[in-house]
Design a protein around this motif. Sequence first.
Motif, PDB file in Angstrom:
ATOM      1  N   GLN A  38       0.839  -1.190   0.000  1.00 17.75           N
ATOM      2  CA  GLN A  38       0.000   0.000   0.000  1.00 17.75           C
ATOM      3  C   GLN A  38       0.872   1.237   0.000  1.00 17.75           C
ATOM      4  OE1 GLN A  38      -2.132  -1.070   3.609  1.00 17.75           O
ATOM      5  NE2 GLN A  38      -3.983  -1.297   2.397  1.00 17.75           N
ATOM      6  N   LEU A  39       0.548   2.183  -0.883  1.00 16.24           N
ATOM      7  CA  LEU A  39       1.304   3.413  -0.958  1.00 16.24           C
ATOM      8  C   LEU A  39       0.362   4.587  -0.782  1.00 16.24           C
ATOM      9  CD1 LEU A  39       3.638   2.705  -4.019  1.00 16.24           C
ATOM     10  CD2 LEU A  39       4.306   2.795  -1.619  1.00 16.24           C
ATOM     11  N   LEU A  40       0.859   5.626  -0.119  1.00 13.43           N
ATOM     12  CA  LEU A  40       0.119   6.871   0.015  1.00 13.43           C
ATOM     13  C   LEU A  40       0.961   7.979  -0.604  1.00 13.43           C
ATOM     14  CD1 LEU A  40      -1.290   6.655   3.640  1.00 13.43           C
ATOM     15  CD2 LEU A  40      -2.637   7.001   1.583  1.00 13.43           C
ATOM     16  N   GLU A  41       0.369   8.688  -1.540  1.00 10.31           N
ATOM     17  CA  GLU A  41       1.069   9.794  -2.173  1.00 10.31           C
ATOM     18  C   GLU A  41       0.467  11.111  -1.716  1.00 10.31           C
ATOM     19  OE1 GLU A  41       2.343   7.488  -6.287  1.00 10.31           O
ATOM     20  OE2 GLU A  41       1.020   9.242  -6.371  1.00 10.31           O
ATOM     21  N   CYS A  71      -3.907  13.487  -0.053  1.00  8.37           N
ATOM     22  CA  CYS A  71      -3.311  12.194   0.271  1.00  8.37           C
ATOM     23  C   CYS A  71      -4.066  11.154  -0.545  1.00  8.37           C
ATOM     24  CB  CYS A  71      -3.476  11.955   1.780  1.00  8.37           C
ATOM     25  SG  CYS A  71      -2.922  10.363   2.382  1.00  8.37           S
ATOM     26  N   ASN A  72      -3.398  10.508  -1.482  1.00  5.97           N
ATOM     27  CA  ASN A  72      -4.073   9.620  -2.427  1.00  5.97           C
ATOM     28  C   ASN A  72      -3.445   8.235  -2.462  1.00  5.97           C
ATOM     29  OD1 ASN A  72      -5.989  11.577  -3.683  1.00  5.97           O
ATOM     30  ND2 ASN A  72      -4.098  12.592  -4.272  1.00  5.97           N
ATOM     31  N   PHE A  93     -12.360  12.404   4.322  1.00  5.95           N
ATOM     32  CA  PHE A  93     -12.029  11.063   3.854  1.00  5.95           C
ATOM     33  C   PHE A  93     -12.855  10.804   2.607  1.00  5.95           C
ATOM     34  CE2 PHE A  93      -9.833   7.360   4.050  1.00  5.95           C
ATOM     35  CZ  PHE A  93     -10.244   6.320   4.863  1.00  5.95           C
ATOM     36  N   GLY A  94     -12.217  10.318   1.558  1.00  6.80           N
ATOM     37  CA  GLY A  94     -12.932  10.073   0.324  1.00  6.80           C
ATOM     38  C   GLY A  94     -14.003   9.003   0.474  1.00  6.80           C
ATOM     39  N   ASP A  95     -15.007   9.071  -0.387  1.00  3.73           N
ATOM     40  CA  ASP A  95     -16.129   8.123  -0.313  1.00  3.73           C
ATOM     41  C   ASP A  95     -15.647   6.672  -0.380  1.00  3.73           C
ATOM     42  OD1 ASP A  95     -18.413  10.222  -2.258  1.00  3.73           O
ATOM     43  OD2 ASP A  95     -17.884  10.208  -0.128  1.00  3.73           O
ATOM     44  N   LYS A 146     -10.050   5.801  -0.191  1.00  5.86           N
ATOM     45  CA  LYS A 146      -8.735   5.677  -0.815  1.00  5.86           C
ATOM     46  C   LYS A 146      -7.962   6.985  -0.747  1.00  5.86           C
ATOM     47  CE  LYS A 146     -10.026   2.256  -4.313  1.00  5.86           C
ATOM     48  NZ  LYS A 146     -10.054   1.978  -5.768  1.00  5.86           N
ATOM     49  N   ASP A 147      -8.618   8.070  -0.385  1.00  3.25           N
ATOM     50  CA  ASP A 147      -7.947   9.351  -0.412  1.00  3.25           C
ATOM     51  C   ASP A 147      -8.493  10.256   0.684  1.00  3.25           C
ATOM     52  OD1 ASP A 147     -10.045   9.228  -2.910  1.00  3.25           O
ATOM     53  OD2 ASP A 147     -10.243  11.065  -1.736  1.00  3.25           O
ATOM     54  N   SER A 148      -7.738  11.304   0.951  1.00  3.16           N
ATOM     55  CA  SER A 148      -8.137  12.240   1.989  1.00  3.16           C
ATOM     56  C   SER A 148      -7.562  13.609   1.667  1.00  3.16           C
ATOM     57  CB  SER A 148      -7.632  11.768   3.352  1.00  3.16           C
ATOM     58  OG  SER A 148      -8.036  12.653   4.386  1.00  3.16           O
ATOM     59  N   SER A 149      -8.153  14.625   2.246  1.00  2.97           N
ATOM     60  CA  SER A 149      -7.638  15.979   2.068  1.00  2.97           C
ATOM     61  C   SER A 149      -7.644  16.709   3.400  1.00  2.97           C
ATOM     62  CB  SER A 149      -8.464  16.751   1.040  1.00  2.97           C
ATOM     63  OG  SER A 149      -9.794  16.905   1.494  1.00  2.97           O
TER      64      SER A 149
END
Lengths: 112, 114
Positions: free
Chosen positions: A2-5, A23-24, A65-67, A70-73
């Motif tokens: 798992q990677l977070l960019e 954060c994706n 937190f994305g629906d 998988k991503d966040s802002s």
Amino acid sequence: TQLLEQSPQFLSIQEGENLTVYCNSSSVFSSLQWYRQEPGEGPVLLVTVVTGGEVKKLKRLTFQFGDARKDSSLHITAAQPGDTGLYLCAGAANTNAGKSTFGDGTTLTVKP
Amino acid sequence: EPEVTQTPSHQVTQMGQEVILRCVPISNHLYFYWYRQILGQKVEFLVSFYNNEISEKSEIFDDQFSVERPDGSNFTLKIRSTKLEDSAMYFCASSDRDSPPEAFFGQGTRLTVV
């Protein structure tokens, strides 16, 4: 793996401006944490989000937190010099007891 | 406010020597972790520990590494024979839950292997 960019990697703004950092990942996380780290110190937990679409506010900071989880802002309103620091996101998957995968971080500089 | 404390703050050791990094987690926490951060790189998971045993470990955590909770308050990371590439900040963290793992981090131990 798992990677977070995180993006942007560096951000320099003037006091009073608004900003958003991202954060994706292509992976689904059961929860995601945002931390702030000062030079030479350990990360300090800001917030945890666990539900897809969840929005949490911490004073001038808004976390989403994305629906699809998988991503966040992280959005900061009216940034202040005290907001300067390294912002890290970290995701946890259900299958890994306690293991968190960290992103590379966004280095924020807020100039007075 | 309760905090995770780590000692020493800075350790310099010769290559091949054993080092023990010490941590006192927050007292009511049950889940303990070690992470490391090589200068300029991301924070990397090493190991998680619960109920006196390792729950999860990364590929970094090879046979040179071990963890122990020798008493009710300390949590240690031992590196048996240090290598130059072990130089990093080592962070201990603890949590009162594993889902979600809201970890509280210590200030870190800067390990320099020469």
